[in-house]
Structures are given as C-alpha cells and as structure tokens.
Design an enzyme around this catalytic site. Structure first.
Site, PDB file in Angstrom:
ATOM      1  CG  ASP A  57     -55.926  -2.282  15.355  1.00  0.00           C
ATOM      2  OD1 ASP A  57     -55.634  -3.216  16.109  1.00  0.00           O
ATOM      3  OD2 ASP A  57     -55.072  -1.494  14.882  1.00  0.00           O
ATOM      4  CD  GLU A  80     -57.023  -6.365  20.859  1.00  0.00           C
ATOM      5  OE1 GLU A  80     -56.276  -5.934  21.752  1.00  0.00           O
ATOM      6  OE2 GLU A  80     -56.614  -6.910  19.838  1.00  0.00           O
ATOM      7  CG  ASP A 137     -51.992 -11.033  17.499  1.00  0.00           C
ATOM      8  OD1 ASP A 137     -52.054 -10.513  18.625  1.00  0.00           O
ATOM      9  OD2 ASP A 137     -51.296 -12.030  17.246  1.00  0.00           O
ATOM     10  CB  THR A 139     -51.534  -2.795  17.324  1.00  0.00           C
ATOM     11  OG1 THR A 139     -52.764  -3.500  17.146  1.00  0.00           O
ATOM     12  CG2 THR A 139     -51.709  -1.381  16.783  1.00  0.00           C
ATOM     13  CG  HIS A 227     -46.566  -8.082  24.445  1.00  0.00           C
ATOM     14  ND1 HIS A 227     -46.594  -7.803  23.094  1.00  0.00           N
ATOM     15  CD2 HIS A 227     -47.216  -7.060  25.052  1.00  0.00           C
ATOM     16  CE1 HIS A 227     -47.240  -6.658  22.888  1.00  0.00           C
ATOM     17  NE2 HIS A 227     -47.615  -6.205  24.068  1.00  0.00           N
ATOM     18  CB  SER A 251     -48.525 -10.786  15.348  1.00  0.00           C
ATOM     19  OG  SER A 251     -47.924 -11.471  14.249  1.00  0.00           O
ATOM     20  CG  ASP A 281     -53.742 -11.508  22.263  1.00  0.00           C
ATOM     21  OD1 ASP A 281     -53.890 -10.842  21.222  1.00  0.00           O
ATOM     22  OD2 ASP A 281     -53.778 -11.014  23.402  1.00  0.00           O
TER      23      ASP A 281
END
Length: 340
Positions: A57, A80, A137, A139, A227, A251, A281
């Site tokens: 990242d 991010e 995106d 992780t 999510h 992702s 995202d």
C-alpha cells in the site's frame, strides 16, 4: 491520414497524456505489489480503524504520487494512505523496506522522498481537478492471496474523466491463473480497454454483456461480508429469479469482470444506514464499467457523486451492471425496501 496506433487507441483523446501517465504509474505500482505478494511476509500493520495496510500500500502510493507529481505538478491526489506510521520510530523497519522497494524502481529514492510522495495523497476536499487513488484496493484479499487492485481515477469538475485499474492477480478470465495480470483503462467518452499488466500486449476494447433477462444474471459481490450485505444481495437476486451463485471477489476487480462481460452485475449493499463509501473504492471501476457500456448508480438508482470529498456522501451502496438489467435490479431493491 495516419493510421491509429493499435498500442494507444486513445491517442486522439484530449486526456491521452493523462491516461498514458496513469498507465505507466499503475504498471510500476503493480510490479511492486506483485513482488510483495510473492513474499512470505507482506509487511502488514493495523491502522487506527483496525483495517490492514502493507508495505505494498505504502510503496504503491509513493510510486503513483511521484509519477503524478512529476507529470502534473498542479494536480492534487486524494489517496487512502498516510506516511504518519512510517515516520514513527517503531515504523523505521517498515519504512526501510518500503524505501528499498521504491528505490528498486526509482533509483536514488530515500526514506524522505518516499514519505513525501505518500503524503502527496492527502487531499481531503474535492478540487476542480484531482486524482483519486487506492494503492491497494482489497488489502485483505492481497494478504490472503486473492484479488486486489491498484485503482486510480482522474476527476474533473466532479465528473470521472480517466481511470486505470491494475489487477495483478486477475487473469484474462476469472477462472484463469493470473498470468501477466490485467490492466483496465477508460476515458470519458473514449471507451474502455484491457491489456496485460506485466507484459506487452495491445489494448483490447471491452464491452459489457448484452444479457437483458435478470433471471440469467451473473453477479459479483465482495468476499468480506463486513463490506457488503450478502443477505440483502441474496434477497434481491432471489426476487429477480437469479439461479447462478454469486462470484465473490475482493476489490474493484469486480468492476473489471462486469466491464468485460463475465458478469452482468456487481452489488454493493450497505450493511449500515450510516455508512458512506470512500470515493477511491469506486471511482476507477465506475468509469471502466460505464465506458464499456454499463450503468453505475447507488442502490436507489442515483448517479454516484464524486464532488463531495473523500466520501460518496449523498449515495448509499453501489449497483454496477451491464446496462439492460439495471432497471430491474434497482426495482427489486426498491420493492424490498432496501434503498433507505
């Protein structure tokens, strides 16, 4: 008349240079992420919200922000990550590892450069022209060896203008081995393409599926139930008569799968009424699907609003489809009372 360049079919578009720079930056970041992904230790730590962040990242954000700063010095970046944890004494070992990965691609880069490049992505409020970046995106998918994406989009006057997504673990089809990975690109009014990420290969135009019968719909959703509500997605697809099981991917790779016609819909059903999506995202993936011929809205059928800063503050959830089934999906969500 000069024949179009098959390696750059977007060459006549006004934002061709922006797309070229973004493609090169995401390729470089994808190389770093792929290298880290092959390692036993992926250098993870937990952020204050308990979500994971890795050396990939940090390294990917550094490389992309460096490239954008060099090519478009006036363009801010809404990214991010922050280098704050790397600047702490306990982050020294992690910073050294990130610096080594970045310097292998940008010789001479030091720890100070890396932190400065990462922190170039600290824009908090929307600007007339800015880039939205999620360096990794998905992780959690990256950490478990699943799908993830380096997602980058240019936003001009609140509208998506250009997008690149690098998916190092995604093959030419979902069921394939990753091969050379996949790179997705799109320009507003210009179309959408896919090409190899880690090898040469001419871009291929993408078009979404033409399936119009909702019952024949194949749909994607997040692997992580935290999510997106798998239960509510199941209620929607049951009402529509869908029989195919969901394809669960981490992702924004899900957007790519819809864009190239392997699925008809991606449903992101919010788990909480007070939850707002982060723009990084969805920005890149939304343009890729739209330019491939699909439709992207929130679960109430409203366009996604990228002019409000970090959050899609006036939207709830996301529905991305091939187009013909979109109205039926939104109608089912409304009939079930899930749109709020």
């Amino acid at each position: 008349m000069t024949a179009p360049d098959p390696t750059r079919p977007w060459s006549a578009h006004p934002l061709a240079r922006e797309l070229d720079v973004a493609l090169d930056a995401v390729r470089e970041a994808g190389s770093l992420c792929h290298e880290v992904g092959q390692a036993v230790d992926r250098g993870a730590l937990a952020k204050p919200d308990r979500s994971p962040v890795t050396v990939a990242d940090f390294g990917a954000q550094a490389l992309v922000c460096r490239a954008l700063g060099e090519a478009f010095a006036a363009d801010p970046v809404m990214g991010e990550e922050s280098a704050a944890a790397l600047r702490e004494p306990e982050g020294a070992a992690l910073l050294a590892r990130v610096t080594a990965l970045v310097a292998a691609r940008q010789p001479g880069a030091g720890a100070g450069d890396v932190c400065e490049w990462i922190d170039r992505g600290q824009l908090a409020a929307a600007a007339p022209r800015f880039w939205a970046l999620d360096p990794v995106d998905g992780t959690k998918g990256f950490l478990r060896g699943g799908q993830y994406a380096i997602a980058l989009a240019l936003v001009i006057d609140g509208q998506l203008a250009a997008a690149v997504m690098g998916c190092p673990s995604l093959g030419t089809q979902v069921a394939d081995d990753a091969g050379d990975g996949t790179l997705f690109a799109a320009l507003a009014g210009g179309g959408a393409w896919q090409m190899p990420l880690r090898a040469a290969g001419a871009p291929r135009i993408m078009r979404t599926s033409t399936v119009a019968d909702p019952a024949r719909m194949r749909f994607c959703e997040s692997v992580e139930a935290a999510h997106s509500s798998h239960g509510n997605a199941a209620r929607v697809t049951e009402l529509l008569g869908v029989t195919a099981p969901p394809v669960r991917l981490d992702s924004q790779a899900k957007y790519g799968v819809v864009a190239r016609g392997e699925a008809e819909a991606y449903l992101r059903m919010p788990n909480r009424a007070d939850y707002s999506e982060n723009i990084w995202d969805h920005a890149a993936g939304a343009l890729v699907v739209t330019e491939a011929g699909g439709t992207v809205t929130d679960i109430a059928g409203k366009p996604l609003d990228f002019s409000r800063g970090v959050k899609l503050a006036v939207n709830r959830g996301v529905v991305a489809t091939c187009g013909p089934v979109h109205a039926a999906v939104i109608g089912a969500i409304g009939k079930l009372g899930l749109a709020g």
